[in-house]
Each structure stands twice: as structure tokens, then as C-alpha cells.
Write a protein that holds these residues in place. Structure first.
Motif, PDB file in Angstrom:
ATOM      1  N   PHE A   1       0.872  -1.182   0.000  1.00 20.98           N
ATOM      2  CA  PHE A   1       0.000   0.000   0.000  1.00 20.98           C
ATOM      3  C   PHE A   1       0.911   1.234   0.000  1.00 20.98           C
ATOM      4  O   PHE A   1       1.816   1.342   0.837  1.00 20.98           O
ATOM      5  N   GLU A   2       0.661   2.133  -0.958  1.00 21.99           N
ATOM      6  CA  GLU A   2       1.490   3.347  -1.050  1.00 21.99           C
ATOM      7  C   GLU A   2       0.587   4.534  -1.373  1.00 21.99           C
ATOM      8  O   GLU A   2      -0.256   4.461  -2.269  1.00 21.99           O
ATOM      9  N   ARG A   3       0.777   5.609  -0.609  1.00 19.73           N
ATOM     10  CA  ARG A   3      -0.078   6.787  -0.818  1.00 19.73           C
ATOM     11  C   ARG A   3       0.556   7.982  -0.119  1.00 19.73           C
ATOM     12  O   ARG A   3       1.425   7.827   0.745  1.00 19.73           O
ATOM     13  N   GLU A   4       0.070   9.188  -0.509  1.00 19.59           N
ATOM     14  CA  GLU A   4       0.452  10.416   0.181  1.00 19.59           C
ATOM     15  C   GLU A   4      -0.789  11.036   0.797  1.00 19.59           C
ATOM     16  O   GLU A   4      -1.900  10.928   0.240  1.00 19.59           O
ATOM     17  N   GLY A   5      -0.619  11.697   1.940  1.00 21.97           N
ATOM     18  CA  GLY A   5      -1.750  12.340   2.570  1.00 21.97           C
ATOM     19  C   GLY A   5      -1.353  13.020   3.863  1.00 21.97           C
ATOM     20  O   GLY A   5      -0.199  12.954   4.300  1.00 21.97           O
ATOM     21  N   TRP A   6      -2.342  13.658   4.476  1.00 24.58           N
ATOM     22  CA  TRP A   6      -2.071  14.344   5.741  1.00 24.58           C
ATOM     23  C   TRP A   6      -2.010  13.342   6.894  1.00 24.58           C
ATOM     24  O   TRP A   6      -2.818  12.421   6.986  1.00 24.58           O
ATOM     25  N   ARG A   7      -1.020  13.573   7.780  1.00 24.21           N
ATOM     26  CA  ARG A   7      -0.914  12.804   9.016  1.00 24.21           C
ATOM     27  C   ARG A   7      -0.804  13.789  10.181  1.00 24.21           C
ATOM     28  O   ARG A   7      -0.518  14.968   9.989  1.00 24.21           O
ATOM     29  N   VAL A   8      -1.043  13.247  11.440  1.00 25.28           N
ATOM     30  CA  VAL A   8      -1.133  14.122  12.613  1.00 25.28           C
ATOM     31  C   VAL A   8      -0.028  13.772  13.615  1.00 25.28           C
ATOM     32  O   VAL A   8       0.173  12.594  13.964  1.00 25.28           O
ATOM     33  N   ARG A   9       0.690  14.811  14.070  1.00 26.94           N
ATOM     34  CA  ARG A   9       1.711  14.620  15.099  1.00 26.94           C
ATOM     35  C   ARG A   9       1.055  14.583  16.486  1.00 26.94           C
ATOM     36  O   ARG A   9      -0.133  14.852  16.656  1.00 26.94           O
ATOM     37  N   LYS A  10       1.886  14.306  17.469  1.00 30.97           N
ATOM     38  CA  LYS A  10       1.422  14.241  18.848  1.00 30.97           C
ATOM     39  C   LYS A  10       0.811  15.568  19.285  1.00 30.97           C
ATOM     40  O   LYS A  10      -0.204  15.588  20.008  1.00 30.97           O
ATOM     41  N   ASP A  11       1.436  16.700  18.825  1.00 27.11           N
ATOM     42  CA  ASP A  11       0.943  18.018  19.250  1.00 27.11           C
ATOM     43  C   ASP A  11      -0.265  18.484  18.453  1.00 27.11           C
ATOM     44  O   ASP A  11      -0.734  19.614  18.602  1.00 27.11           O
ATOM     45  N   GLY A  12      -0.797  17.625  17.555  1.00 22.83           N
ATOM     46  CA  GLY A  12      -1.988  17.960  16.781  1.00 22.83           C
ATOM     47  C   GLY A  12      -1.706  18.628  15.440  1.00 22.83           C
ATOM     48  O   GLY A  12      -2.621  18.782  14.621  1.00 22.83           O
ATOM     49  N   THR A  13      -0.445  19.016  15.208  1.00 24.14           N
ATOM     50  CA  THR A  13      -0.126  19.622  13.906  1.00 24.14           C
ATOM     51  C   THR A  13      -0.110  18.562  12.826  1.00 24.14           C
ATOM     52  O   THR A  13       0.114  17.370  13.104  1.00 24.14           O
ATOM     53  N   ARG A  14      -0.324  19.004  11.608  1.00 27.26           N
ATOM     54  CA  ARG A  14      -0.372  18.073  10.482  1.00 27.26           C
ATOM     55  C   ARG A  14       0.912  18.168   9.650  1.00 27.26           C
ATOM     56  O   ARG A  14       1.541  19.208   9.573  1.00 27.26           O
ATOM     57  N   PHE A  15       1.239  17.089   8.993  1.00 28.15           N
ATOM     58  CA  PHE A  15       2.349  17.081   8.031  1.00 28.15           C
ATOM     59  C   PHE A  15       1.948  16.195   6.864  1.00 28.15           C
ATOM     60  O   PHE A  15       1.115  15.300   7.010  1.00 28.15           O
ATOM     61  N   TRP A  16       2.549  16.494   5.733  1.00 22.38           N
ATOM     62  CA  TRP A  16       2.220  15.724   4.512  1.00 22.38           C
ATOM     63  C   TRP A  16       3.182  14.545   4.432  1.00 22.38           C
ATOM     64  O   TRP A  16       4.393  14.730   4.414  1.00 22.38           O
ATOM     65  N   ALA A  17       2.627  13.354   4.379  1.00 25.31           N
ATOM     66  CA  ALA A  17       3.441  12.151   4.480  1.00 25.31           C
ATOM     67  C   ALA A  17       3.317  11.269   3.245  1.00 25.31           C
ATOM     68  O   ALA A  17       2.248  11.160   2.629  1.00 25.31           O
ATOM     69  N   HIS A  18       4.466  10.653   2.929  1.00 26.49           N
ATOM     70  CA  HIS A  18       4.481   9.583   1.924  1.00 26.49           C
ATOM     71  C   HIS A  18       4.553   8.275   2.699  1.00 26.49           C
ATOM     72  O   HIS A  18       5.474   8.049   3.494  1.00 26.49           O
ATOM     73  N   VAL A  19       3.586   7.394   2.479  1.00 27.56           N
ATOM     74  CA  VAL A  19       3.427   6.196   3.307  1.00 27.56           C
ATOM     75  C   VAL A  19       3.533   4.939   2.442  1.00 27.56           C
ATOM     76  O   VAL A  19       2.925   4.862   1.368  1.00 27.56           O
ATOM     77  N   VAL A  20       4.303   3.953   2.944  1.00 27.59           N
ATOM     78  CA  VAL A  20       4.386   2.636   2.315  1.00 27.59           C
ATOM     79  C   VAL A  20       4.142   1.590   3.411  1.00 27.59           C
ATOM     80  O   VAL A  20       4.778   1.614   4.480  1.00 27.59           O
ATOM     81  N   ILE A  21       3.205   0.672   3.149  1.00 26.27           N
ATOM     82  CA  ILE A  21       2.914  -0.430   4.092  1.00 26.27           C
ATOM     83  C   ILE A  21       3.102  -1.742   3.345  1.00 26.27           C
ATOM     84  O   ILE A  21       2.480  -1.960   2.296  1.00 26.27           O
ATOM     85  N   ASP A  22       3.988  -2.588   3.877  1.00 29.42           N
ATOM     86  CA  ASP A  22       4.238  -3.901   3.280  1.00 29.42           C
ATOM     87  C   ASP A  22       3.832  -4.989   4.282  1.00 29.42           C
ATOM     88  O   ASP A  22       4.147  -4.896   5.488  1.00 29.42           O
ATOM     89  N   PRO A  23       3.153  -6.056   3.824  1.00 28.39           N
ATOM     90  CA  PRO A  23       2.788  -7.158   4.745  1.00 28.39           C
ATOM     91  C   PRO A  23       4.025  -8.026   5.067  1.00 28.39           C
ATOM     92  O   PRO A  23       4.918  -8.183   4.234  1.00 28.39           O
ATOM     93  N   ILE A  24       4.062  -8.547   6.299  1.00 29.21           N
ATOM     94  CA  ILE A  24       5.139  -9.452   6.710  1.00 29.21           C
ATOM     95  C   ILE A  24       4.507 -10.830   6.940  1.00 29.21           C
ATOM     96  O   ILE A  24       3.553 -10.974   7.724  1.00 29.21           O
ATOM     97  N   ARG A  25       5.008 -11.870   6.274  1.00 21.91           N
ATOM     98  CA  ARG A  25       4.423 -13.202   6.319  1.00 21.91           C
ATOM     99  C   ARG A  25       5.446 -14.207   6.880  1.00 21.91           C
ATOM    100  O   ARG A  25       6.661 -14.044   6.708  1.00 21.91           O
ATOM    101  N   ASP A  26       4.908 -15.239   7.501  1.00 22.11           N
ATOM    102  CA  ASP A  26       5.789 -16.311   7.965  1.00 22.11           C
ATOM    103  C   ASP A  26       6.054 -17.272   6.824  1.00 22.11           C
ATOM    104  O   ASP A  26       5.588 -17.054   5.694  1.00 22.11           O
ATOM    105  N   LYS A  27       6.764 -18.376   7.145  1.00 24.68           N
ATOM    106  CA  LYS A  27       7.140 -19.296   6.086  1.00 24.68           C
ATOM    107  C   LYS A  27       5.943 -20.020   5.479  1.00 24.68           C
ATOM    108  O   LYS A  27       6.021 -20.550   4.365  1.00 24.68           O
TER     109      LYS A  27
END
Length: 645
Positions: free
Chosen positions: A80-106
């Protein structure tokens, strides 16, 4: 002891600070946390481990189920790959590039997810600023309606089109996008390759600017001011052209209307000037003709023994004829069409020789002073015409000092530089000799100063001469390659400065000793006289026969050519320049073909012909201006025949 491989990987991930790299369990709960994640998300590992990763998403994205969608997509598609707004701990936003890869066992079972996030806020802000700038520029270009602003690709096809282009040319964007811009040119310009020339010039020189006719969609034409600029990439590669077109038809029509008005005004002024000239010249010539006719009538009525009366009448008629010739010469000087005979001249010597004449002309009330520069350069001018010009200026100055005053004649070497020449297109930068005639008279009003050299412009009352005034001086100086300038203030006097080019060269032998007696004809010398005016031809033949020459007459060029082609001996061709069938120059050229080395003497009273160029004779061409006297013709013929070929 070596570090285990797993430990090395852990240290590597922990050391990365520009990327948030962490692990999620199959449900999306955070199970690891690196220093990069802590740096730009703001959470420490103790605060975030065991928490669901959805807390980094905005409320809008959580409401739409985006976190769950991301995990499902990664599980199903392997990434999964996408760009979008994300939220920091202090509530401010930043524009993020995100990649999510699944991890599988044998066995292929998902045991979690690897998530990498990068903060691209600065890049996005730069891109957004660029987008806003481009949008503003697009709106600006599209909002311009007085100019056609559009782009061409490197081949000249339209790639953009603004509202101004649509208004001026009549095409909608859909009509011309991808079409070659040559369709806006006339058929004549297309055939002449003007569109290709425009692109080639812009490609080579960076810019092409011109004006010309262009064609609208409806076929009507408009006068356009066009600029084409080449557009290049950072590497210098041509990526297209920017084209700006403005409809300047109204401006062109206004300029043409103004020019037509000027021409009409000039024609009106010219006709008025001709009327003034006709009146002035007729007045003077009638006076002169009265004296001439009266003298001839007196001679006709006198007895042969009454020599005193006859001589007096002859003297009066001759003097009047000389004045008529001088008037004609001044008229030609005004029109810059009289054949000048320039010779090297010392202006200081000329002024000194004129002193007595000037004293007599100015009268006792005028003080005359000469300020003559030492080591004055020589000039090449017609000295007789220069004397007339100086006398003309002196008389004008005298008339401007009715109660008396001072007249100063000054000479000096000078240099007219490029800056001075820029003020007058007819001035050639270089070395000049100046002669200035200055007075302490009434001066010239400012509104008249710019017109003093105009034809027949005068402030004098009717009846005082022809009214040519400074125009004759101006014509003579310009024909001599010089320049005239005038300075004046009311009540302070006037100064007229004549500039003549410096002469550099040897002084030629003066062959026009018109007043000297020359030997008559040698035995058997033959002169061919070609003249269409029977009176002038008879006068010339009479003089030459009296001098002892054998004379053959020809009234036309054709008659002369027949004689030249015969076996008749000929020593000199004396021909008028202007003949009814062909010019005298043609006769002379043909004569040289059949009789190489034949001496030729031209005569003319009007010099717009192939012999005289800018008032100067071609090298080797001999010219005797009309009217001429017995002594002048005798001297010139003898001098030419005695000159070796």
C-alpha cells in the motif's frame, strides 16, 4: 565478538532519522518504533508502543476507514502506497508519503506489517507554491484580451491559447490547438516563407520581432506587431516558442492618415512656394529683360557711327544678362541642382579678398571685423558660389541692423562628432572648417527660427528680391557636402555657421582660366557641335568658327552618331547633356567606342543627369555650364585640345 545479523538490522533501523520505520501487528497495533518516527511524529517509544496506528490519521481519514483500507490493501495486493495528511502528537499536520508492506511467515500467514513514513511537507509546500504561481500566471495570461499570448511547440504548432488570441484572431482554442501557426499569415507571406523565417530567427537569436498583415478566422486582415521568443530548458534544449501578437491596425491607420495630411500640407506649401517663386522671379526677370531689350532696341536704332551710344547699350544689356545668369545660378543653388566646380580653397584668403566688397555692400553704419583662425585647413568648394553665400548672409545681417551694428566673420577648424551628427541625419562625423557670419541685429523670433531655411520663407516685405534668402545658402552648402547651423535670440543678434569638410589632397591645376585669352585653333582642327536649341547651336558655331575651327553641326543625338560613324575627321565633341532623343552622355559613350580617345566637352544649364552626381563631376568629365561667354568657350576648348590623352 561479532554483532549478530538481527542486531545489526535493528541498529540500522534505529539509526535512521529521516524516515519513520516501525512495525504493526496484524491488527494494526504498533510493535516497534525507531528514532525517525519519534522525531517527526513526536511520540516516544514508551508512549506509542501497543497503540493503534490509526491515531496518526486525520479525523476525516479515520471516519472514511482509511487505516483499515490501507492494511487490507497491503494484505491483498502486497503493498500500500499513498500520500496524505498525518497528525503529530501536538496535533499539527504534516504531509506524508506512506508505504505499508505485509510481513508473512514461512507458511504465508500475515504476522504483521512494516510501515515506512516520510515527511514531505516542505516539498509539498514548494509544489503547492509553484502550482499557485502557475495558476496565477495562467489566470493572468487568460485574462489578457488586448494581446494574443500563446505557446508553440518546437515545430510551430499551437500548444496554448489565451482569450486575447481568441478575440483578436477569431479562433477558439479547439480550432487551433495542435495546428501550425502559419495559418495566421497571408498567402503571400506563407509563399515567401515568413513563418519559417520567424521561427528560425527566434531559434538562432532568441527573439524575432516584426510587423505585418495577419489573417483572422473570417479571412479579414489586421496589421499586427509580433514577437516570438525561444523557450529553452535548463539544459539549453529548445522546448517551444512564446508568441505575442497585438492588433495595431488603428495605430497604423492613424499614422497613415497623419502622413497623408503631412503630404497634403507639404503639397499646399509647395504650391504656395511656387507661386511666390513665380512672382519673385518674374519681377526680377522682367526688370532684367527690360534692360536687355532696351539695349538691343537702342543698338538697332543707332547709326553705326554712334559708337558711344552703341557701347553704352551693349554694356547695359551685357550687365543685365550677367545678372539674369546669376539669378538662375542662385535658383539652382536653392534646388541643389547646379553643376558646381569645386576647387581647393583657403577660406581666410577668400574672406580677405572679399573685404572691400563687403565694406561697400554693408555701408558706413556697419562695423566689419574678421576673426580668422591661423593654420586653417583647406576646403574644396565652388569659390564663386561661396562668395555669393557669404555676401547673401552679410546683406541679411545688414538688413537686421537698420540703425547700425557690428558684423563679424569668423573661421575655425572644428570636429563634428557622432553626438552632434545624431541630431542631424545628413551630418557625417568628421573634420570640418567653419565660417560664421554673426551680427548684433534684431535677431529672429523663436517661432521663426526653425523655418528660416524653408523655401521662400521671409519676413521682408513684398518686392525685395525673390525671397530665396537663406534657402540658397542652405542648398549650396548641402550640395557641397557641408552643414549649416543658425543661432539667434531676439534683440541679441544672429549667427549663421557654415561647415565644409576638410580637404586633404593635392591642389589640381585650374583649367578654367575663363578671363584669359587662349590661342586660336590649330590648322584643320574639327569640332562637332551637338545642340538641339538652334539659337545656342548657332551661337556656339559662330564662336568656334571665329576662333578658326572647322565646325560640323548636329541637332540630335542620332545625327551626331551618324557623323561619328563616318570617316570625317573630328578632334572634339562639344555636346549638350540633355538632347531630345538620347542624352549627351550616350553620344559620348558611343563616340569613345568608334573613336577612342576623342576629346569630349559637355555643356548644360540643368544638371539632373548621369554626368553630375550630388553636384560634383565624375572624374575625367569636362563640363562648361550654361550660359557661357566667348572667352569661357574659347579657353575651355583650347585647354581640352591641348591636354594630352
Amino acid at each position: 565478538m561479532p554483532v549478530p545479523t538481527d542486531e545489526r538490522y535493528r541498529l540500522l533501523v534505529e539509526g535512521i532519522t529521516d524516515y519513520a520505520i516501525y512495525m504493526l501487528d496484524p491488527e494494526g497495533v504498533i510493535s516497534s518504533w525507531n528514532s525517525g518516527a519519534a522525531r517527526f511524529k513526536g511520540y516516544s517509544a514508551d508512549e506509542i508502543l501497543g497503540q493503534h496506528f490509526s491515531r496518526f490519521y486525520t479525523e476525516e481519514d479515520r471516519a472514511q476507514g482509511l487505516p483499515a483500507t490501507a492494511l487490507r490493501t497491503a494484505a491483498e495486493e502486497g503493498r500500500f502506497e499513498r500520500e496524505g495528511w498525518r497528525v503529530r502528537k501536538d496535533g499539527t499536520r504534516f504531509w506524508a508519503h506512506v508505504v505499508i508492506d505485509p510481513i508473512r511467515d514461512k507458511d504465508g500467514q500475515i504476522i504483521g506489517f512494516a510501515k515506512i513514513t516520510r515527511d514531505l511537507t516542505e516539498r509539498r509546500e514548494a509544489q503547492e507554491a509553484l502550482r499557485r504561481s502557475e495558476e496565477q500566471f495562467r489566470l493572468l495570461v487568460q485574462g489578457v484580451t488586448d494581446y494574443a499570448l500563446y505557446m508553440l511547440d518546437p515545430h510551430g504548432c499551437v500548444s496554448s491559447w489565451n482569450a486575447g488570441a481568441e478575440r483578436i484572431k477569431g479562433y477558439a482554442a479547439s480550432d487551433v490547438m495542435g495546428k501550425h501557426f502559419s495559418r495566421f499569415y497571408t498567402e503571400e507571406d506563407q509563399a515567401a516563407g515568413v513563418p519559417a523565417k520567424g521561427l528560425a530567427t527566434a531559434r538562432q537569436e532568441g527573439r524575432w520581432e516584426t510587423e505585418g498583415w495577419r489573417v483572422r478566422k473570417d479571412g479579414s486582415r489586421f496589421w499586427a506587431h509580433v514577437i516570438i521568443d525561444a523557450i529553452r530548458s535548463e539544459d539549453g534544449e529548445l522546448v517551444g516558442f512564446a508568441k505575442i501578437t497585438r492588433d495595431v491596425t488603428e495605430r497604423r491607420n492613424a499614422e497613415q492618415a497623419l502622413e497623408e495630411t503631412r503630404r497634403a500640407l507639404f503639397q499646399s506649401q509647395k504650391m504656395e512656394a511656387v507661386g511666390q517663386l513665380t512672382g519673385g522671379v518674374a519681377h526680377d526677370f522682367n526688370n532684367l529683360l527690360t534692360v536687355i531689350l532696351g539695349g538691343l532696341d537702342t543698338i538697332a536704332r543707332s547709326k553705326l557711327t554712334d559708337t558711344v551710344r552703341i557701347n553704352r547699350a551693349l554694356h547695359m544689356a551685357r550687365h543685365a544678362a550677367e545678372r539674369a545668369a546669376a539669378l538662375t545660378s542662385r535658383l539652382l543653388a536653392f534646388s541643389r541642382q547646379q553643376p558646381l566646380e569645386p576647387t581647393p580653397c583657403d577660406l581666410n584668403a577668400l574672406v580677405r579678398e572679399m573685404t572691400d566688397l563687403l565694406h561697400r555692400s554693408l555701408g558706413e553704419q556697419i562695423e566689419l571685423e574678421g576673426v580668422l583662425s591661423p593654420r586653417l585647413w583647406p576646403v574644396e568648394v565652388d569659390q564663386n558660389h561661396l562668395e555669393s553665400a557669404i555676401l547673401n548672409l552679410a546683406v541679411n545681417a545688414r538688413d537686421a541692423m537698420p540703425a547700425g551694428g557690428k558684423l563679424t566673420i569668423e573661421t575655425a577648424n572644428t570636429y563634428l562628432d557622432e553626438a552632434y551628427a545624431a541630431k542631424d541625419a545628413e551630418v557625417v562625423p568628421g573634420q570640418y572648417v567653419m565660417i560664421a557670419v554673426s551680427d548684433t541685429g534684431t535677431g529672429i523670433p523663436a517661432d521663426h527660427l526653425g523655418r528660416v531655411f524653408e523655401p521662400f520663407f521671409t519676413t521682408k516685405e513684398v518686392g525685395r528680391g525673390t525671397g530665396l534668402g537663406l534657402s540658397m545658402v542652405y542648398g549650396f552648402v548641402k550640395q557641397s557636402g557641408g552643414h549649416v547651423a543658425i543661432y539667434s535670440e531676439e534683440g541679441q543678434g544672429t549667427s549663421v555657421k557654415l561647415y565644409f569638410p576638410r580637404f586633404i589632397g593635392e591642389t589640381p591645376f585650374d583649367r578654367d582660366a575663363a578671363a584669359e585669352e587662349r590661342p586660336a585653333a590649330s590648322e584643320g582642327e574639327v569640332v562637332l557641335v551637338v545642340e538641339d536649341n538652334p539659337d545656342v547651336r548657332a551661337y556656339s558655331v559662330m564662336i568656334l568658327k571665329e576662333l578658326g575651327y572647322h565646325v560640323i553641326e548636329a541637332p540630335t543625338a542620332q545625327a551626331a552618331l551618324a557623323i561619328l560613324g563616318s570617316n570625317q575627321r573630328l578632334d572634339l565633341l562639344f555636346t549638350d547633356v540633355v538632347l531630345p532623343d538620347q542624352s549627351g552622355r550616350v553620344v559620348a559613350d558611343e563616340a569613345q567606342k568608334v573613336r577612342p580617345g576623342l576629346k569630349v566637352l559637355f555643356t548644360t544649364g540643368y544638371s539632373r543627369n548621369a554626368i553630375v552626381h550630388h553636384g560634383r563631376l565624375d572624374p575625367g568629365v569636362q563640363l562648361l555650364p550654361k550660359p557661357f561667354t566667348f572667352q569661357q568657350l574659347a579657353a575651355r576648348v583650347r585647354d581640352l585640345l591641348d591636354t594630352s590623352a
